[in-house]
Design a protein around this motif. Structure first.
Motif, PDB file in Angstrom:
ATOM      1  N   ASN A  57       0.877  -1.166   0.000  1.00 35.26           N
ATOM      2  CA  ASN A  57       0.000   0.000   0.000  1.00 35.26           C
ATOM      3  C   ASN A  57       0.916   1.218   0.000  1.00 35.26           C
ATOM      4  O   ASN A  57       1.720   1.385   0.912  1.00 35.26           O
ATOM      5  CB  ASN A  57      -0.915   0.003   1.223  1.00 35.26           C
ATOM      6  CG  ASN A  57      -1.922   1.132   1.166  1.00 35.26           C
ATOM      7  OD1 ASN A  57      -1.585   2.257   0.828  1.00 35.26           O
ATOM      8  ND2 ASN A  57      -3.163   0.825   1.487  1.00 35.26           N
ATOM      9  N   ASN A  63       2.754   5.655   5.023  1.00 38.68           N
ATOM     10  CA  ASN A  63       3.668   5.291   3.944  1.00 38.68           C
ATOM     11  C   ASN A  63       4.763   6.358   3.782  1.00 38.68           C
ATOM     12  O   ASN A  63       5.946   6.035   3.680  1.00 38.68           O
ATOM     13  CB  ASN A  63       2.881   5.121   2.644  1.00 38.68           C
ATOM     14  CG  ASN A  63       3.750   4.592   1.525  1.00 38.68           C
ATOM     15  OD1 ASN A  63       4.327   3.529   1.641  1.00 38.68           O
ATOM     16  ND2 ASN A  63       3.847   5.351   0.472  1.00 38.68           N
ATOM     17  N   MET A  77       3.938   0.283   2.391  1.00 39.22           N
ATOM     18  CA  MET A  77       3.541  -0.435   3.603  1.00 39.22           C
ATOM     19  C   MET A  77       3.105  -1.842   3.211  1.00 39.22           C
ATOM     20  O   MET A  77       2.442  -2.032   2.196  1.00 39.22           O
ATOM     21  CB  MET A  77       2.378   0.275   4.303  1.00 39.22           C
ATOM     22  CG  MET A  77       2.706   1.667   4.815  1.00 39.22           C
ATOM     23  SD  MET A  77       4.121   1.767   5.939  1.00 39.22           S
ATOM     24  CE  MET A  77       3.548   0.778   7.321  1.00 39.22           C
ATOM     25  N   ILE A  78       3.468  -2.824   4.017  1.00 42.57           N
ATOM     26  CA  ILE A  78       3.006  -4.184   3.775  1.00 42.57           C
ATOM     27  C   ILE A  78       1.622  -4.288   4.411  1.00 42.57           C
ATOM     28  O   ILE A  78       1.465  -4.146   5.619  1.00 42.57           O
ATOM     29  CB  ILE A  78       3.981  -5.226   4.337  1.00 42.57           C
ATOM     30  CG1 ILE A  78       5.276  -5.153   3.521  1.00 42.57           C
ATOM     31  CG2 ILE A  78       3.363  -6.624   4.296  1.00 42.57           C
ATOM     32  CD1 ILE A  78       6.370  -6.061   3.950  1.00 42.57           C
ATOM     33  N   GLU A  79       0.629  -4.494   3.541  1.00 39.79           N
ATOM     34  CA  GLU A  79      -0.762  -4.540   3.973  1.00 39.79           C
ATOM     35  C   GLU A  79      -1.281  -5.973   3.923  1.00 39.79           C
ATOM     36  O   GLU A  79      -1.004  -6.714   2.988  1.00 39.79           O
ATOM     37  CB  GLU A  79      -1.623  -3.659   3.074  1.00 39.79           C
ATOM     38  CG  GLU A  79      -3.074  -3.599   3.508  1.00 39.79           C
ATOM     39  CD  GLU A  79      -3.930  -2.634   2.693  1.00 39.79           C
ATOM     40  OE1 GLU A  79      -5.096  -2.473   3.045  1.00 39.79           O
ATOM     41  OE2 GLU A  79      -3.422  -2.038   1.711  1.00 39.79           O
ATOM     42  N   LYS A  81      -4.264  -7.971   3.156  1.00 35.73           N
ATOM     43  CA  LYS A  81      -5.420  -7.662   2.303  1.00 35.73           C
ATOM     44  C   LYS A  81      -6.632  -8.562   2.571  1.00 35.73           C
ATOM     45  O   LYS A  81      -6.482  -9.688   3.016  1.00 35.73           O
ATOM     46  CB  LYS A  81      -5.030  -7.833   0.825  1.00 35.73           C
ATOM     47  CG  LYS A  81      -3.841  -7.006   0.387  1.00 35.73           C
ATOM     48  CD  LYS A  81      -4.277  -5.638   0.016  1.00 35.73           C
ATOM     49  CE  LYS A  81      -3.209  -4.906  -0.777  1.00 35.73           C
ATOM     50  NZ  LYS A  81      -3.627  -3.584  -1.144  1.00 35.73           N
ATOM     51  N   TYR A  88      -6.863  -1.335   5.726  1.00 36.10           N
ATOM     52  CA  TYR A  88      -5.579  -0.713   6.070  1.00 36.10           C
ATOM     53  C   TYR A  88      -4.920  -1.396   7.275  1.00 36.10           C
ATOM     54  O   TYR A  88      -4.522  -0.748   8.233  1.00 36.10           O
ATOM     55  CB  TYR A  88      -5.752   0.789   6.317  1.00 36.10           C
ATOM     56  CG  TYR A  88      -6.455   1.482   5.184  1.00 36.10           C
ATOM     57  CD1 TYR A  88      -5.837   1.624   3.948  1.00 36.10           C
ATOM     58  CD2 TYR A  88      -7.761   1.960   5.330  1.00 36.10           C
ATOM     59  CE1 TYR A  88      -6.486   2.238   2.887  1.00 36.10           C
ATOM     60  CE2 TYR A  88      -8.419   2.577   4.279  1.00 36.10           C
ATOM     61  CZ  TYR A  88      -7.778   2.708   3.066  1.00 36.10           C
ATOM     62  OH  TYR A  88      -8.429   3.308   2.021  1.00 36.10           O
ATOM     63  N   TYR A  90      -1.746  -3.156   8.510  1.00 38.48           N
ATOM     64  CA  TYR A  90      -0.340  -3.214   8.118  1.00 38.48           C
ATOM     65  C   TYR A  90       0.496  -4.019   9.103  1.00 38.48           C
ATOM     66  O   TYR A  90       0.122  -4.190  10.261  1.00 38.48           O
ATOM     67  CB  TYR A  90       0.257  -1.801   8.072  1.00 38.48           C
ATOM     68  CG  TYR A  90      -0.440  -0.861   7.136  1.00 38.48           C
ATOM     69  CD1 TYR A  90      -0.594  -1.158   5.789  1.00 38.48           C
ATOM     70  CD2 TYR A  90      -0.957   0.346   7.600  1.00 38.48           C
ATOM     71  CE1 TYR A  90      -1.228  -0.280   4.922  1.00 38.48           C
ATOM     72  CE2 TYR A  90      -1.597   1.237   6.737  1.00 38.48           C
ATOM     73  CZ  TYR A  90      -1.728   0.908   5.404  1.00 38.48           C
ATOM     74  OH  TYR A  90      -2.363   1.771   4.550  1.00 38.48           O
ATOM     75  N   HIS A  92       3.753  -3.280  11.029  1.00 36.11           N
ATOM     76  CA  HIS A  92       4.527  -2.057  11.276  1.00 36.11           C
ATOM     77  C   HIS A  92       5.226  -2.044  12.631  1.00 36.11           C
ATOM     78  O   HIS A  92       5.147  -3.001  13.394  1.00 36.11           O
ATOM     79  CB  HIS A  92       3.676  -0.799  11.037  1.00 36.11           C
ATOM     80  CG  HIS A  92       2.550  -0.558  11.986  1.00 36.11           C
ATOM     81  ND1 HIS A  92       2.708   0.081  13.187  1.00 36.11           N
ATOM     82  CD2 HIS A  92       1.229  -0.843  11.884  1.00 36.11           C
ATOM     83  CE1 HIS A  92       1.535   0.192  13.788  1.00 36.11           C
ATOM     84  NE2 HIS A  92       0.612  -0.378  13.022  1.00 36.11           N
ATOM     85  N   CYS A 103      -3.475  -3.309  13.754  1.00 33.89           N
ATOM     86  CA  CYS A 103      -2.442  -3.877  12.883  1.00 33.89           C
ATOM     87  C   CYS A 103      -1.561  -4.865  13.646  1.00 33.89           C
ATOM     88  O   CYS A 103      -1.747  -5.096  14.834  1.00 33.89           O
ATOM     89  CB  CYS A 103      -1.574  -2.754  12.304  1.00 33.89           C
ATOM     90  SG  CYS A 103      -2.474  -1.599  11.260  1.00 33.89           S
ATOM     91  N   TYR A 130      10.721  -6.944   7.003  1.00 40.48           N
ATOM     92  CA  TYR A 130      10.325  -6.167   5.821  1.00 40.48           C
ATOM     93  C   TYR A 130      11.211  -6.516   4.624  1.00 40.48           C
ATOM     94  O   TYR A 130      10.718  -6.772   3.531  1.00 40.48           O
ATOM     95  CB  TYR A 130      10.403  -4.668   6.124  1.00 40.48           C
ATOM     96  CG  TYR A 130       9.869  -3.807   5.003  1.00 40.48           C
ATOM     97  CD1 TYR A 130       8.526  -3.443   4.977  1.00 40.48           C
ATOM     98  CD2 TYR A 130      10.689  -3.371   3.969  1.00 40.48           C
ATOM     99  CE1 TYR A 130       8.012  -2.668   3.952  1.00 40.48           C
ATOM    100  CE2 TYR A 130      10.193  -2.607   2.937  1.00 40.48           C
ATOM    101  CZ  TYR A 130       8.857  -2.248   2.935  1.00 40.48           C
ATOM    102  OH  TYR A 130       8.351  -1.488   1.911  1.00 40.48           O
TER     103      TYR A 130
END
Length: 148
Positions: A57, A63, A77-79, A81, A88, A90, A92, A103, A130
């Motif tokens: 995302n 982001n 951002m790694i979302e 889905k 949204y 993520y 994080h 998240c 990441y």
């Protein structure tokens, strides 16, 4: 070969859920979420158990913040889905359930204080996970499985 990120929940505090995170069956780091709830409270409910696709995302303020903070590393951002009723979500940086916003936070270790779990060295764990995920997501589909 399907890439598989697995979040296995191991402990629960008053408002926090601790997990172990594995990438293709290799332990990578710990995770922290809010607690599961019968009725979702936006920003305060853990991800429902299930299998979801990961994607990038590249919208929104978070982001931009991560790009500024990690310009060589950040690709979006790694979302997580297609979680029914969630948007949204993520992977994080953060240490406590107050920073999750629904998240998944990551850390290299944890402590248990006053009935809550808190992650340690979140930035270190995030940068490691990441980089691994980006490398794999560029090559093909990556899925996350959340297990109670």
């Amino acid at each position: 070969m399907a890439i598989h990120l697995k979040v296995i929940r191991i402990e629960q505090g008053k408002n926090s859920t601790l997990s172990e995170i594995y990438l293709n069956n290799q332990f990578i780091c710990y995770g922290l979420e809010d607690i599961p709830r019968e009725k979702k409270i936006p920003g305060s409910t853990s991800i429902p158990a299930g299998r979801y696709k990961l994607g990038f995302n590249r919208d929104g303020g978070m982001n931009g913040n991560y790009y500024d903070r990690f310009p060589k590393l950040h690709k979006g951002m790694i979302e997580i889905k297609n979680i029914p009723g969630f948007n949204y979500v993520y992977v994080h940086i953060g240490n406590t359930h107050k920073e999750t916003a629904g998240c998944l936070l990551v850390g290299t270790g944890y402590v248990f204080e006053k009935g809550e779990y808190r992650l340690l060295q979140s930035v270190t764990a995030y940068k490691k996970l990441y980089a691994l995920l980006v490398e794999m997501m560029v090559q093909g589909e990556v899925f996350i499985e959340v297990v109670e």
